[in-house]
Enzyme design. Sequence first.
Site, PDB file in Angstrom:
ATOM      1  N   ASP A 195      -7.365  -2.759   3.170  1.00 55.53           N
ATOM      2  CA  ASP A 195      -6.189  -3.201   3.248  1.00 55.53           C
ATOM      3  C   ASP A 195      -6.651  -4.551   3.351  1.00 55.53           C
ATOM      4  O   ASP A 195      -6.012  -5.193   3.643  1.00 55.53           O
ATOM      5  CB  ASP A 195      -4.774  -2.512   3.807  1.00 55.53           C
ATOM      6  CG  ASP A 195      -4.706  -1.441   3.504  1.00 55.53           C
ATOM      7  OD1 ASP A 195      -4.926  -1.350   2.061  1.00 55.53           O
ATOM      8  OD2 ASP A 195      -4.293  -0.426   3.855  1.00 55.53           O
TER       9      ASP A 195
ATOM     10  N   ASP B 140       0.892  -1.178  -0.156  1.00 56.75           N
ATOM     11  CA  ASP B 140      -0.390  -0.168  -0.030  1.00 56.75           C
ATOM     12  C   ASP B 140       0.885   1.094   0.132  1.00 56.75           C
ATOM     13  O   ASP B 140       2.188   1.266   0.392  1.00 56.75           O
ATOM     14  CB  ASP B 140      -1.029   0.025   1.040  1.00 56.75           C
ATOM     15  CG  ASP B 140      -1.671   1.318   1.355  1.00 56.75           C
ATOM     16  OD1 ASP B 140      -2.570   1.767   0.400  1.00 56.75           O
ATOM     17  OD2 ASP B 140      -1.758   2.058   2.327  1.00 56.75           O
TER      18      ASP B 140
ATOM     19  N   ASP C 207      -1.981  -1.107   6.022  1.00 49.84           N
ATOM     20  CA  ASP C 207      -2.473  -0.714   7.293  1.00 49.84           C
ATOM     21  C   ASP C 207      -3.736  -0.204   7.709  1.00 49.84           C
ATOM     22  O   ASP C 207      -3.814   0.053   8.593  1.00 49.84           O
ATOM     23  CB  ASP C 207      -1.282   0.490   7.398  1.00 49.84           C
ATOM     24  CG  ASP C 207      -1.443   1.702   7.012  1.00 49.84           C
ATOM     25  OD1 ASP C 207      -1.845   1.696   6.207  1.00 49.84           O
ATOM     26  OD2 ASP C 207      -1.860   2.760   7.067  1.00 49.84           O
TER      27      ASP C 207
END
Length: 633
Positions: free
Chosen positions: A526, A318, A522
């Site tokens: 996700d 990410d 995080d």
Amino acid sequence: MPAPKPAAGGDGAGGPRRFVLLGAAVVPLVAGLGLLAAGVPAAGDMAFALGTLPVLAALLFDVARAIRQGRFGLDILAALSMTTALAFGEPLAGNVVALMYAGGQQLERFAEGRARREMSALAARAPRTAVRRNGERLDEVPINAIVPGDLILVRHGDTVPVDGRVLEAPAVLDQSSLTGEVRPVRLEAGAEAPSGAVNAGAAFDLVALRPAGESTYAAIVRLVEAAAASRAPMVRLADRYALGFLAFSLALAVGAALAAGDPRRALAVLVVATPCPLILAVPVAIMAGLSRAAKRGVLVKSGGALEKLAQVRALVIDKTGTLTHGVAGLAEVRAAPGFTADMVLRLAASLDQASNHVVAAALVSAARAQGLALSPPAEVSETGGVGISGRVAGHQVAVGGTGYIAARCAGDPASLRHGLEPASAVVAVAVDGSLAGLVVLADGVREDAAKMLAALRAGGVAHVAIASGDRSEAVEALCRRLPVDDWAGDLSAAGKVERVQQAHLLAAHGPAPGGTVMMVGDGVNDAPALAAADVGVALGARGAAASAEVADVVLLVDRLDRLAEAMAIARRALAITRQSVFWGMGLSVAGMIAAALGYLQPVEGALLQEAIDVVVILNALRVLVPGRGEGDG
């Protein structure tokens, strides 16, 4: 020769029984040797038999229980060795096997305890009580009695009992047990203090934010307990091969006895047959790897996750909050003629005190960080997500997007954008009907991002892809600064899962087929992608709880470079495990062949096998020593 693992909830071979069995084997052995030296062999043989029977009985009980549960352990060989020794009139050999069996239990317990040290230390330090303020009175209460809003006094040396916010005085916390950071961290008033940290400074007051059961430290303890109880695929390997090796050992023992016409050949083979490298080296090395990673601030939840971590060949990561800081920070202030940068920022931040928008909070934080004195705003009017206007220190001020400001002042905000990245986030400011300037905000790249990606490349990761829900132009700008192979922006949670699935295909058919896929994130969005990856890694130091719960690995420290360290630890743990199994099994098989050919007597075979056990365990414990690519704390 170690015992079968106890069933859940039972005492098994643990606790005081280990010492009782060891004493039951040692005392008769010493007495028997004394009787032999005194010329009373019959009495000596009786003592040896008495030293074998209690251990054999306990072992048969454990083996029977394991069989009822559908588990066939390699410790059946130890039971056969002792039984055969007594049946063939070799009580000394039986007593030596019993001693080695009981001693092996103690050796295994010591090794696993040493390997679990860092992980068990986390759970052992969990606070049980807290000092709660009740008016002018201080009450020591059970930690479970703490509720959000309670005022807690954290004294010097105390462990922070629950997640909370520092009330007034700054707090100096030792977070080494949580994150591996050796230097204390200073938290100013208003900052959040994680439970589990130790107060290394003066006493301070803490406002509880969460109950104890929902706090950071309680979640870490639960994850640690789950990791300690897990069994890695390589550990289960011993169970799958137990019957085959048992059959091989029995065939070799019977064949040797028939070929030589001497039943003691069978006994000699059996006492050296237990493949302790499988049932000792693997769990000790895996637990040592989990403990070593925990010491470096990386919580690997299971032995299986540790094995997969060592085999990662494709990475999906990410962007926001992972490769970047996740919060808008001040990049620069561009002032129009007649204004200064400090004036633009001070007036904009003063007005933004009346807004709860995330960009407004960033401006206020940046102004205070530069020591600018903010004035209270008045006559405030805000258009949600667009802009805000009002009076500040006698000036009419407007703050917002370029379109919002262009409609409220003389001047074109676009005239100040020259040289900026197209993806840059800008806040325009107008003062008394004139364009005052632009405040440029950026979610900066983490300082350790490039270092982490380079270390992962060096560790065998062949493909790196960024999967982000942020704007595509922002992701593209980031990719020009980092060594990545692929990227995608404007992704939903489902889109991130799709990217993980594409990485699976690359890992299966790419330049290093057979590797695993790791996803790092995080946020709550996700979590599905973390679950879809072979190894999901969550940033537990500041990430969403949902990500930490579903992930296989949780970074307890806010440092990406620790992930590369964890992969190095995992690779080294597996390499040492395979080394121990290869050499240990090789020595065991060589000893069995030597016994079958008559070169080893039963007592000599037992002593040889236990020497192999000690070497294998000591080698497995090398995982606890820092290797290449690992920090030393």
